[in-house]
Design a protein around this motif. Structure first.
Motif, PDB file in Angstrom:
ATOM      1  N   ARG A  55       0.827  -1.205   0.000  1.00 40.32           N
ATOM      2  CA  ARG A  55       0.000   0.000   0.000  1.00 40.32           C
ATOM      3  C   ARG A  55       0.862   1.257   0.000  1.00 40.32           C
ATOM      4  O   ARG A  55       0.525   2.255  -0.650  1.00 40.32           O
ATOM      5  N   GLU A  56       1.971   1.227   0.737  1.00 36.47           N
ATOM      6  CA  GLU A  56       2.841   2.394   0.827  1.00 36.47           C
ATOM      7  C   GLU A  56       3.595   2.661  -0.467  1.00 36.47           C
ATOM      8  O   GLU A  56       4.060   3.780  -0.690  1.00 36.47           O
ATOM      9  N   PRO A  76      -1.624   7.187  -3.757  1.00 44.78           N
ATOM     10  CA  PRO A  76      -2.860   7.162  -2.963  1.00 44.78           C
ATOM     11  C   PRO A  76      -4.086   6.925  -3.844  1.00 44.78           C
ATOM     12  O   PRO A  76      -4.210   7.487  -4.938  1.00 44.78           O
ATOM     13  N   ASP A 136      -5.328   1.526  -4.408  1.00 45.39           N
ATOM     14  CA  ASP A 136      -5.332   0.209  -3.789  1.00 45.39           C
ATOM     15  C   ASP A 136      -6.494  -0.657  -4.273  1.00 45.39           C
ATOM     16  O   ASP A 136      -6.376  -1.876  -4.342  1.00 45.39           O
ATOM     17  N   HIS A 189       4.322   9.302  -9.016  1.00 40.30           N
ATOM     18  CA  HIS A 189       4.462   8.935  -7.607  1.00 40.30           C
ATOM     19  C   HIS A 189       5.894   8.527  -7.272  1.00 40.30           C
ATOM     20  O   HIS A 189       6.450   8.951  -6.246  1.00 40.30           O
TER      21      HIS A 189
END
Length: 397
Positions: free
Chosen positions: A308-309, A313, A316, A353
């Motif tokens: 997830r990290e 954002p 997921d 990202h």
């Protein structure tokens, strides 16, 4: 990256076993940055390994440390050999990478030199039964001899805390070289890869990069691929890597699964892919998804530590699936293969990202900050983290 000014500069000793996969790539990038910053860097690992050759080419001193990947009857001799390496290197800081190196380093040093232990995924997650119990007991005991435990994700740190490992923690997410890993036209790249040059240019291509072993979960991917094949008959899967599960995986694979073997450079494989998949059973924070996103490729990965990290954002729901669940994995792969505009959008988001969050230079600066704290903390190199309430108090030796 910067450290306290000194003449001569601080002496850093890296210890690594394993010598391949993500651990080797992380160490190589870190050593490159530290050499450029003027540190005196030595790495200890088996001298005939690819990692040793790569580090020598960078200008790093490489000390021969003959050690196997897993603990065993030879551990006592390996610890003795490492003691000689440490005596010759005379390090100011020791940085041990992964469970085996961390085991040997802490047995040798026992807190007498500032010691950084970086698990790169916990050893007790890699085994079952009695072995898991022994690994957990060691990690709980050995933590007292680590000045700092560096985790590559907050989830990895939480796993350690919940398992009863009491340490002074730092979380430094993995990073990649965003100049080396960059987007390219998939169809053009495919023409330069012999294994793919006869492939239909329009065939959807899924790529999995990783050591062929239980951790990386390629067996789960092959089970999921049976469903993908039925829904999308033209799709092809390429497994890039080698390892102990290679023969078993080949025996159970269908004709539309290609085995590329170990690759010195995974960049073309990421660039050739329409979708990159990593179905791991456990991780700390896997490099392959970061590398794929840096190349502008969408990813599907299992919801293990660090997953997830590593994602932008909000992605997921589309990019994460449960571990060891072939059905959800197959559905996620099919959904993305059927939606080229979505894949393109996810690829752009992933690239942005990684550029802002997972550039390898950020990692080097953060590690330098840890070293700086330890080198200025006095005897034993211990400094209180202060960020996490469960961090232990410093113990001076």
């Amino acid at each position: 990256m910067s450290l306290p000014s000194s003449d001569p500069p601080p002496r850093v000793l890296h210890l690594s076993q394993p010598v391949d996969g993500g651990v080797a790539r992380v160490l190589t990038d870190l050593v490159k940055a530290q050499l450029a910053a003027g540190l005196h860097v030595t790495a200890a690992c088996p001298q005939d390994s690819g990692l040793a050759h790569t580090l020598r080419a960078l200008g790093c001193d490489v000390a021969h440390w003959q050690a196997t990947r897993a603990p065993g009857p030879r551990l006592v001799r390996e610890v003795r050999r490492l003691a000689h390496v440490v005596a010759e290197a005379r390090p100011d800081v020791v940085h041990a990478h992964s469970a085996k190196a961390g085991l040997a380093a802490r047995l040798v040093l026992r807190g007498r030199v500032p010691t950084v232990f970086q698990p790169h995924a916990w050893s007790f997650e890699a085994v079952d039964g009695l072995a898991a119990g022994l690994a957990l007991k060691w990690e709980r005991w050995g933590a007292r001899w680590a000045s700092r435990v560096v985790c590559v994700s907050e989830a990895e740190r939480v796993t350690g805390v919940r398992a009863g490992v009491r340490a002074t923690w730092s979380v430094i997410p993995n990073g990649v070289d965003t100049e080396r890993f960059h987007p390219a036209d998939a169809r053009t790249v495919r023409t330069g890869i012999p294994l793919l040059d006869r492939l239909d240019p329009a065939a959807p291509l899924v790529v999995c990069v990783g050591r062929l072993c239980r951790q990386k979960g390629q067996d789960v991917l092959l089970e999921a691929w049976d469903t993908v094949r039925r829904r999308m008959p033209g799709a092809r899967l390429v497994l890039v890597g080698d390892g102990p599960e290679a023969a078993r995986l080949r025996a159970g694979a269908s004709g539309d699964v290609l085995f590329a073997g170990a690759a010195d450079d995974a960049v073309p494989w990421y660039q050739a892919a329409d979708l990159v998949v990593l179905p791991s059973r456990w991780e700390g924070m896997a490099l392959a998804p970061l590398e794929a996103m840096a190349c502008g490729r969408p990813v599907v990965l299992t919801d293990v530590d660090g997953a997830r990290e590593s994602l932008p954002p909000g992605l997921d729901t589309r990019c994460l699936v449960p571990s060891q669940a072939p059905g959800p994995l197959a559905r996620a792969i099919c959904d993305l293969l059927a939606d080229p505009p979505l894949r393109e959008s996810l690829g752009r988001q992933g690239r942005r990202h990684v550029l802002t969050t997972h550039d390898v230079r950020r990692v080097a600066d953060a590690v330098a900050g840890v070293y700086r704290e330890l080198l200025t903390a006095g005897p034993g190199g211990r400094a209180v983290c202060g960020k996490h309430s469960e961090c232990r108090e410093p113990i001076h030796t």
